[in-house]
Design a protein around this motif. Structure first.
Motif, short mmCIF file in Angstrom:
data_model
loop_
_atom_site.label_atom_id
_atom_site.label_comp_id
_atom_site.label_asym_id
_atom_site.label_seq_id
_atom_site.Cartn_x
_atom_site.Cartn_y
_atom_site.Cartn_z
N TYR A 38 0.85 -1.19 0.00
CA TYR A 38 0.00 0.00 0.00
C TYR A 38 0.88 1.24 0.00
CZ TYR A 38 -2.96 3.69 2.02
OH TYR A 38 -3.60 4.87 2.26
N SER A 54 -5.45 8.64 3.71
CA SER A 54 -4.65 7.41 3.60
C SER A 54 -4.46 6.71 4.93
CB SER A 54 -3.29 7.74 2.98
OG SER A 54 -2.59 8.68 3.77
N LEU A 107 -7.25 4.14 5.42
CA LEU A 107 -7.01 2.91 4.66
C LEU A 107 -5.86 2.12 5.28
CD1 LEU A 107 -7.57 1.06 2.28
CD2 LEU A 107 -6.18 2.57 0.84
N ILE A 156 -4.07 5.32 -3.00
CA ILE A 156 -5.29 6.13 -2.90
C ILE A 156 -4.98 7.55 -3.36
CG2 ILE A 156 -4.81 6.73 -0.49
CD1 ILE A 156 -7.87 6.68 -0.01
N PHE A 210 -14.92 6.54 -0.96
CA PHE A 210 -14.14 5.61 -0.15
C PHE A 210 -14.85 4.28 0.03
CE2 PHE A 210 -12.02 4.28 3.89
CZ PHE A 210 -10.73 4.25 3.39
N LEU A 238 -13.59 0.62 -1.26
CA LEU A 238 -13.33 -0.51 -0.37
C LEU A 238 -14.04 -1.78 -0.82
CD1 LEU A 238 -13.40 1.13 3.18
CD2 LEU A 238 -11.43 0.13 2.00
N TYR A 260 -14.09 0.41 8.84
CA TYR A 260 -13.15 1.46 9.22
C TYR A 260 -13.83 2.53 10.05
CZ TYR A 260 -15.50 4.47 5.82
OH TYR A 260 -16.45 5.20 5.16
#
Length: 437
Positions: A70, A78, A81, A165, A265, A269, A285
């Motif tokens: 990532y 970020s 994530l 991202i 977002f 996901l 999240y």
């Protein structure tokens, strides 16, 4: 072949067909039961949804993918994530590529990295500290590091999925400007601002204000100067080279498996879930590093920001379009899965009794708190606590460490106060001494 041999062969064929039918007939109730239970679990009642579940149960050979690279970009949501990925890695006891000199967050950022700089990193789990030849085959990278595919191929697992991202450039710039308190730095440099809007003042002479911010290797400098493109591998000298910018975007499109978009977002996901074959709970999240308030910008200011961050504009446009193309390719079940994910997130929120903390920290960041003692709930809501647990497990001699996070923070605060009283500074971080049992 004689008549007798043909007859025997036909009999065996018929027996085989009858046996196959028997297996199908006996497994069909199990399939229907699994479809029914799954439908109840996800509140699925439409024919399309039921058909999708049945088809998935019949044909899926998907296994969770645990190897993820990532590339964390600055001020793009970020950290949220990162929390999702680190939580998965922590639960599955995976090895993270972390900078050993950054025990606060593990970031590598823009320091020089090659296949001979193993000394920078924590060893993988079960690898002795100093056994540098085995500082390879890490499972996860979830920290700031300038994208360099050659170097990453050396350290990460061969089957790793590469993701990143991006965020709309105006929103990203405004976030970085506020987070790093650029207005205060400008005021000190110019002895007061001449305009009502600090961002407009900045845009009048960005070269002046970029001085002293660390250059292309400084986090603040990068975050305010087409930072997303620089994070993803573009050389700082090529920011104004449109040919190199387009070439970099093209290469990223071919090399990255998925680029999420901050403004969408949840949708991103759901795509990540399918890519990695994770569960809905794996991608739950709670927003990290989210500010309580944002600046309102005039359209003329937004236009100037886009012009200044022209490389980021091209990057965002490309991967925003790519995101929606992937959603279209996902098929008609995408919106059902999106609803299921949001219901799962609401369920976890209730289970963990998560509430927004009214008290904001010194940067105006919203914090979450949970009234549940469960470790899962605490780690889901506190990225620093989660990182601490990962670091403690992977760092050398971690099995001897008995200092809690709160004790460590108290030691650091006390020591800083003592040294400040003597008029000296203390470098971050102070490492807690391990106490052996």
């Amino acid at each position: 072949m004689s008549v007798w041999e043909k007859t025997v062969a036909l009999c065996f064929t018929l027996i085989g067909l009858l046996y196959c039918y028997y297996l199908y007939d006996t497994s069909r109730p199990m399939l229907l039961e699994m479809t029914s239970s799954t439908a109840v679990r996800y509140n699925c009642t439409s024919p399309t949804c039921l058909s999708s579940i049945s088809r998935a149960l019949r044909t899926s050979s998907c296994k969770p993918h645990n190897h993820v690279v990532y590339i964390k970009t600055h001020k793009t949501g970020s950290t949220t994530l990162q929390q999702v990925i680190q939580m998965h890695g922590f639960r599955h006891r995976l090895s993270f590529l972390f900078n050993e000199k950054s025990p606060k967050n593990g970031h590598i950022r823009y320091s020089f990295v090659s296949n001979t700089t193993q000394r920078k990193f924590l060893p993988p789990i079960n690898i002795a500290h100093g056994d540098y030849s085995n500082y390879r085959n890490y499972d996860i990278l979830a920290a700031h590091m300038k994208y360099n595919r050659t170097v990453l191929n050396w350290y990460m697992k061969n089957d790793s999925k590469y993701i990143s991202i991006v965020r709309e450039p105006v929103a990203q710039f405004e976030s970085a400007f506020d987070f790093f308190k650029i207005a205060n730095k400008m005021s000190k440099r110019t002895h007061g601002l001449g305009l009502r809007s600090p961002i407009d003042q900045w845009l009048n002479n960005p070269g002046l204000y970029l001085k002293g911010l660390g250059g292309p290797k400084g986090t603040v400098w990068v975050s305010l100067n087409n930072g997303q493109m620089l994070d993803l591998g573009l050389d700082a000298n090529d920011i104004n080279n449109i040919t190199e910018v387009k070439k970099t975007v093209k290469n990223l499109s071919e090399e990255l498996d998925l680029v999420l978009v901050t403004e969408y977002f949840d949708e991103s996901l759901v795509l990540l879930k399918r890519l990695l074959c994770w569960s809905f709970e794996d991608i739950v999240y709670f927003s990290q590093n989210q500010r309580h308030r944002r600046r309102r910008l005039r359209e003329s200011t937004k236009h100037r920001i886009r012009k200044w961050n022209h490389a980021d504009v091209l990057l965002y446009k490309h991967f925003n379009e790519t995101l929606w193309r992937k959603i279209e390719e996902y098929g008609p079940t995408f919106h059902d899965d999106l609803k299921t994910f949001r219901k799962t997130k609401d369920k976890v929120t209730r289970e963990c009794a998560v509430k927004t903390e009214r008290h904001l920290d010194h940067k105006g960041i919203v914090r979450y708190r949970t009234s549940q003692a469960a470790t899962r709930c605490k780690l889901l809501t506190d990225s620093k606590e989660l990182f601490y647990e990962i670091w403690k497990r992977q760092s050398p001699g971690s099995h001897h460490v008995k200092t809690s996070k709160s004790d460590l923070q108290h030691q650091i605060a006390t020591r800083r106060h003592q040294i400040a009283a003597r008029g000296r500074n203390i470098p971050w971080p102070i490492r807690a001494r391990a106490r052996t049992g």
